[in-house]
Write a protein that holds these residues in place. Sequence first.
Motif, PDB file in Angstrom:
ATOM      1  N   ILE A 154     -46.795  74.081 -29.321  1.00 15.17           N
ATOM      2  CA  ILE A 154     -46.440  75.001 -30.403  1.00 15.17           C
ATOM      3  C   ILE A 154     -45.557  76.128 -29.871  1.00 15.17           C
ATOM      4  CG2 ILE A 154     -47.368  76.668 -32.053  1.00 15.17           C
ATOM      5  CD1 ILE A 154     -49.880  74.857 -32.220  1.00 15.17           C
ATOM      6  N   LYS A 155     -45.928  76.703 -28.738  1.00 12.86           N
ATOM      7  CA  LYS A 155     -45.159  77.822 -28.169  1.00 12.86           C
ATOM      8  C   LYS A 155     -43.748  77.387 -27.789  1.00 12.86           C
ATOM      9  CE  LYS A 155     -45.117  81.218 -24.408  1.00 12.86           C
ATOM     10  NZ  LYS A 155     -44.365  82.144 -25.255  1.00 12.86           N
ATOM     11  N   VAL A 156     -43.627  76.211 -27.181  1.00 17.89           N
ATOM     12  CA  VAL A 156     -42.302  75.734 -26.765  1.00 17.89           C
ATOM     13  C   VAL A 156     -41.384  75.565 -27.975  1.00 17.89           C
ATOM     14  CG1 VAL A 156     -41.065  73.732 -25.844  1.00 17.89           C
ATOM     15  CG2 VAL A 156     -43.032  74.637 -24.616  1.00 17.89           C
ATOM     16  N   MET A 157     -41.899  74.956 -29.044  1.00 14.03           N
ATOM     17  CA  MET A 157     -41.062  74.705 -30.220  1.00 14.03           C
ATOM     18  C   MET A 157     -40.751  76.003 -30.966  1.00 14.03           C
ATOM     19  SD  MET A 157     -40.572  71.598 -29.719  1.00 14.03           S
ATOM     20  CE  MET A 157     -39.577  71.137 -31.147  1.00 14.03           C
ATOM     21  N   LEU A 158     -41.719  76.920 -31.053  1.00 11.52           N
ATOM     22  CA  LEU A 158     -41.462  78.197 -31.730  1.00 11.52           C
ATOM     23  C   LEU A 158     -40.482  79.047 -30.934  1.00 11.52           C
ATOM     24  CD1 LEU A 158     -44.943  79.284 -33.163  1.00 11.52           C
ATOM     25  CD2 LEU A 158     -43.101  78.001 -34.263  1.00 11.52           C
ATOM     26  N   ASP A 159     -40.597  79.029 -29.608  1.00 10.96           N
ATOM     27  CA  ASP A 159     -39.639  79.764 -28.775  1.00 10.96           C
ATOM     28  C   ASP A 159     -38.232  79.182 -28.928  1.00 10.96           C
ATOM     29  OD1 ASP A 159     -41.631  81.415 -27.895  1.00 10.96           O
ATOM     30  OD2 ASP A 159     -41.859  80.464 -25.923  1.00 10.96           O
ATOM     31  N   SER A 160     -38.144  77.858 -29.012  1.00 12.64           N
ATOM     32  CA  SER A 160     -36.837  77.216 -29.208  1.00 12.64           C
ATOM     33  C   SER A 160     -36.218  77.650 -30.529  1.00 12.64           C
ATOM     34  CB  SER A 160     -36.994  75.688 -29.169  1.00 12.64           C
ATOM     35  OG  SER A 160     -37.424  75.257 -27.902  1.00 12.64           O
ATOM     36  N   TYR A 161     -37.066  77.752 -31.564  1.00  9.42           N
ATOM     37  CA  TYR A 161     -36.554  78.191 -32.873  1.00  9.42           C
ATOM     38  C   TYR A 161     -36.132  79.652 -32.835  1.00  9.42           C
ATOM     39  CZ  TYR A 161     -36.226  78.898 -37.912  1.00  9.42           C
ATOM     40  OH  TYR A 161     -35.764  79.199 -39.170  1.00  9.42           O
TER      41      TYR A 161
END
Length: 288
Positions: A154-161
């Motif tokens: 979740i953190k990786v994808m939210l940071d990417s966004y």
Amino acid sequence: MAGSKEIRTKIKSVENTRKITKAMEMVAASKMRKAQDRMTAARPYAEKIKTVAAHLSHAQSEYKHSFIIQRENIKNIGLIVVTSDKGLCGGLNTNVLRSSISQIKDWEKEGKKVQVCTIGNKAISFMGRVGADIKYQVSGMGDTPHMEDLLGAIKVMLDSYTNGEIDQLYICYTKFINTMKQEPTMEQLLPLSGEKDETPESSWDYIYEPDATLVIDALLSRYIETLIYHGVAENMASEQSSRMVAMKAASDNAGNVIDELTLVYNKARQAAITKEISEIVGGAAAVS
């Protein structure tokens, strides 16, 4: 009777297989009930926070979170693909992977790049084979999903966004309809869209305490976490249901094979007995 002996061996082998599939069916049925309970318990909270987030996207607030703002040029897509770790669950994984790869091809035709986050061993191996850009992967969650296992993805994808590496975020999982039916589902997580939820036509807003920024930041992060967790819980319930149905079908097929082999065995045995009788009668006739 060599042929009869081989048939008896085959019957015994299929009977052993049926015992295994029957046991797996019963285990899957037990796990399915527990998975359904978890999914049912999480559903009201997920639906409520989804409604609040949809209202928030239409609220007239001075603070606009990056998750709410619609981006004009969509060039990069993030996709979370949820599958099971194990097989023997019918077409569950095949259907969700086929749906995912079809959507990825459509995006690529439009000139968009896709980054994939895989949850489950089946998604990891499949996306690796097709050469997808895997951003993060999660496996080995067992039969019970835990939020701490998903926080990294979740953190990786939210940071990417947040950093602008992706402009939209989707999740693809198998939605549980009932014991006999599960269907692959693709949902947009980011940016927020209130199209599917009831939203008031007039301008309005929430009252935030202590501060709008703190409340909205915490709420939207929790919103994404909840939707992803709920998708994984739905997928696990679908997995156990699909496995139970698949193992029941395997047990039934094994029963049919045993019946057919038993019939062949009886025919072979009867033919052998008839041959022995004919030889005895022929020998007696020759002696007399």
